[in-house]
Each structure stands twice: as C-alpha cells, then as structure tokens.
Enzyme design. Sequence first.
Site, PDB file in Angstrom:
ATOM      1  N   ARG A  37       5.645  30.617  19.409  1.00 57.77           N
ATOM      2  CA  ARG A  37       4.230  30.403  19.721  1.00 57.77           C
ATOM      3  C   ARG A  37       3.951  30.715  21.187  1.00 57.77           C
ATOM      4  NH1 ARG A  37       4.856  27.739  23.664  1.00 57.77           N
ATOM      5  NH2 ARG A  37       5.175  25.524  24.003  1.00 57.77           N
ATOM      6  N   SER A  43      -4.143  24.222  26.222  1.00 56.89           N
ATOM      7  CA  SER A  43      -2.902  23.491  26.432  1.00 56.89           C
ATOM      8  C   SER A  43      -2.287  23.822  27.808  1.00 56.89           C
ATOM      9  CB  SER A  43      -1.986  23.864  25.282  1.00 56.89           C
ATOM     10  OG  SER A  43      -0.798  23.259  25.353  1.00 56.89           O
ATOM     11  N   ASP A  66       7.018  27.244  29.717  1.00 59.15           N
ATOM     12  CA  ASP A  66       6.961  27.237  28.243  1.00 59.15           C
ATOM     13  C   ASP A  66       5.692  27.895  27.693  1.00 59.15           C
ATOM     14  OD1 ASP A  66       5.213  25.271  29.062  1.00 59.15           O
ATOM     15  OD2 ASP A  66       5.701  23.905  27.412  1.00 59.15           O
ATOM     16  N   GLU A 107      14.769   9.322  25.864  1.00 63.03           N
ATOM     17  CA  GLU A 107      14.559   7.902  25.607  1.00 63.03           C
ATOM     18  C   GLU A 107      13.963   7.676  24.206  1.00 63.03           C
ATOM     19  OE1 GLU A 107      15.725   5.405  27.109  1.00 63.03           O
ATOM     20  OE2 GLU A 107      14.606   3.944  25.906  1.00 63.03           O
ATOM     21  N   HIS A 114      17.316  22.722  25.095  1.00 60.68           N
ATOM     22  CA  HIS A 114      16.228  23.538  25.655  1.00 60.68           C
ATOM     23  C   HIS A 114      16.798  24.515  26.679  1.00 60.68           C
ATOM     24  CE1 HIS A 114      12.726  20.487  24.855  1.00 60.68           C
ATOM     25  NE2 HIS A 114      13.471  20.699  23.794  1.00 60.68           N
ATOM     26  N   GLU A 133      10.842  29.810  26.771  1.00 56.71           N
ATOM     27  CA  GLU A 133      11.552  28.558  26.495  1.00 56.71           C
ATOM     28  C   GLU A 133      12.099  28.624  25.077  1.00 56.71           C
ATOM     29  OE1 GLU A 133      10.605  23.946  27.166  1.00 56.71           O
ATOM     30  OE2 GLU A 133       9.959  24.689  25.216  1.00 56.71           O
ATOM     31  N   ALA A 145      11.791  15.528  14.852  1.00 59.66           N
ATOM     32  CA  ALA A 145      10.882  15.902  15.953  1.00 59.66           C
ATOM     33  C   ALA A 145       9.496  16.257  15.425  1.00 59.66           C
ATOM     34  CB  ALA A 145      11.466  17.067  16.737  1.00 59.66           C
TER      35      ALA A 145
HETATM   36  P1  0O2 Z   1       4.533  21.506  22.510  1.00 57.60           P
HETATM   37  O1  0O2 Z   1       3.271  21.506  21.757  1.00 57.60           O
HETATM   38  O2  0O2 Z   1       5.730  21.224  21.641  1.00 57.60           O
HETATM   39  O3  0O2 Z   1       4.734  22.711  23.381  1.00 57.60           O
HETATM   40  P2  0O2 Z   1       8.324  20.709  31.206  1.00 57.60           P
HETATM   41  O4  0O2 Z   1       7.863  21.452  29.969  1.00 57.60           O
HETATM   42  O5  0O2 Z   1       9.779  20.981  31.548  1.00 57.60           O
HETATM   43  O6  0O2 Z   1       7.435  20.906  32.342  1.00 57.60           O
HETATM   44  P3  0O2 Z   1       9.127  18.207  30.202  1.00 57.60           P
HETATM   45  O7  0O2 Z   1       8.361  17.144  29.490  1.00 57.60           O
HETATM   46  O8  0O2 Z   1      10.154  17.765  31.182  1.00 57.60           O
HETATM   47  O9  0O2 Z   1       8.126  19.204  30.851  1.00 57.60           O
HETATM   48  O10 0O2 Z   1       9.820  19.161  29.174  1.00 57.60           O
HETATM   49  P4  0O2 Z   1      10.909  18.828  28.103  1.00 57.60           P
HETATM   50  O11 0O2 Z   1      11.025  17.378  27.883  1.00 57.60           O
HETATM   51  O12 0O2 Z   1      12.154  19.588  28.434  1.00 57.60           O
HETATM   52  O13 0O2 Z   1      10.291  19.522  26.815  1.00 57.60           O
HETATM   53  C1  0O2 Z   1       8.996  19.416  26.433  1.00 57.60           C
HETATM   54  C2  0O2 Z   1       8.905  19.846  24.978  1.00 57.60           C
HETATM   55  O14 0O2 Z   1       9.998  19.303  24.242  1.00 57.60           O
HETATM   56  C3  0O2 Z   1       7.667  19.287  24.324  1.00 57.60           C
HETATM   57  O15 0O2 Z   1       6.667  20.233  24.444  1.00 57.60           O
HETATM   58  C4  0O2 Z   1       8.096  19.094  22.872  1.00 57.60           C
HETATM   59  O16 0O2 Z   1       8.056  20.322  22.175  1.00 57.60           O
HETATM   60  C5  0O2 Z   1       9.541  18.692  23.037  1.00 57.60           C
HETATM   61  N1  0O2 Z   1       9.731  17.237  23.212  1.00 57.60           N
HETATM   62  C6  0O2 Z   1      10.148  16.603  24.329  1.00 57.60           C
HETATM   63  N2  0O2 Z   1      10.259  15.277  24.120  1.00 57.60           N
HETATM   64  C7  0O2 Z   1       9.896  15.058  22.842  1.00 57.60           C
HETATM   65  C8  0O2 Z   1       9.820  13.872  22.026  1.00 57.60           C
HETATM   66  O17 0O2 Z   1      10.098  12.754  22.434  1.00 57.60           O
HETATM   67  N3  0O2 Z   1       9.400  14.062  20.736  1.00 57.60           N
HETATM   68  C9  0O2 Z   1       9.094  15.297  20.225  1.00 57.60           C
HETATM   69  N4  0O2 Z   1       8.713  15.364  18.956  1.00 57.60           N
HETATM   70  N5  0O2 Z   1       9.148  16.423  20.980  1.00 57.60           N
HETATM   71  C10 0O2 Z   1       9.545  16.309  22.261  1.00 57.60           C
HETATM   72  P5  0O2 Z   1       5.144  19.820  24.712  1.00 57.60           P
HETATM   73  O18 0O2 Z   1       4.676  20.598  25.894  1.00 57.60           O
HETATM   74  O19 0O2 Z   1       5.007  18.343  24.783  1.00 57.60           O
HETATM   75  O20 0O2 Z   1       4.357  20.279  23.471  1.00 57.60           O
END
Ligand code: 0O2
Length: 192
Positions: A37, A43, A66, A107, A114, A133, A145
Amino acid sequence: IMVYESGITQIETKLDILNKENKIAGRRNSIETVKSRIKTPQSIIEKLEKKGLPISFTSMMENLNDIAGIRVICPYISDIYNIKNMLLKHPDITLIEEKDYIKDPKESGYRSLHLVVEIPVYLSESTHNVKVEIQLRTIAMDFWATLEHELRYKTTTSVPESVRRELKRVAENIAMTDKEMEEIAIELQHLE
Ligand code: 0O2
C-alpha cells in the site's frame, strides 16, 4: 507517488522470483501472501502532525519511512529471516532500519519484523532512492495484528487495561502456537 509505487514493484518482483525459484526447486513456498500500500495523503498529514513535524513534501520525504509499505506473510518464523537475508543480499537494496518485534515484541503483544530499505528507482533523467517499509510476519501474527488493529487502533474510546492484557495474552498464545507449528514442520522434514 509513482516513484514509491515503482519501489514497491521492484521489491514485489524480487519476492515473486524467490517464490518461482522455490517452486522450480521443489521447495515449499516461504511466502503465503504479499500485500502493499501507499500511505494516503490524509494519513501522511496525520503522522507528520502527530510527530510535530512540518507538513511539506520535503518533510514527508525526510521523515517518513513508511509511505511505501509491503507486508509479507509467511507460513513459519524461519521463513521471515530467510526472506530478510535473501533480500539484503541484493546489491541494490540498502538496509536503513530494522525493528525486530519478534525477538522483542511490543508492549501490546504485537510481533513482526520491520525493515526499512532503500532501493534506487531509475527514471529517464534521474535516479531516486526510495524508502520502502517491509513488514514480515507469520500467518498467525497477521491474524492477531489485523484483528487487534481493527479493535484497538480504530476505536474512538480508549481500550480498558483489562482488554489490553487479554489481547497481549492472546498474542502470547499465538506466538506459542507459531513455535509449535514450526517444530512439527521440522519433525516432518526429518522424516522425508
Ligand atoms: P498502518 O495503517 O498499518 O500503516 P514509525 O512508523 O517508525 O515512525 P513507530 O510507531 O515507531 O513509528 O513504528 P513501528 O512501531 O515500527 O510500526 C508502525 C506500524 O507497525 C503500524 O503502522 C502498524 O502497521 C504496525 N504496528 C505497530 N504496533 C502495532 C500494534 O500494537 N498493533 C498492530 N495491529 N499493529 C501495530 P501505522 O502507521 O500505525 O498504521
């Protein structure tokens, strides 16, 4: 956006070639599904706002990793690391960032590997290094997830602590099942 889409296409092609190679060699498929995507403008703006960053094209290019996202769903945990190693052997792919939420789950209980990689996209008169990403996870991790995302991320009210604990407990059960399935697969391989 076209440049980001091209970055995705190039990585998808690499994954497709790997699958075909496995098929020809008579090996089992190490990829179940690939989804991709491009982050929507809405977003992108929300993420920049959340991080307190300027809302501009340069800010987006510099700060967000991402915008282009690929999710690779694998049968087993070992497949995830095999695919990672295979991709990183390609000379046109540079690893920018790695977050191993399988070894160190979040957590919430979330598990996935990733990777942020950079890949060159050649246009007629310029070359763009595009960040993509890649989220790699098992079918079981994806099941958790996807449902948790729907339940937790999208709810307007905050999720009570007791529900968070329940979700984490379910994630741990799923992780255990993942390991058991892999052990069964290894046992069967030894019989062949
Ligand atoms: P979407 O719609 O999936 O794209 P960063 O992106 O590095 O700036 P962060 O939060 O440190 O920010 O990134 P992280 O934790 O490496 O990864 C973020 C993405 O991982 C999320 O994208 C989700 O796709 C997934 N993710 C992370 N934590 C969780 C969780 O607890 N549950 C679920 N279901 N997915 C998770 P986005 O941007 O939130 O949304």
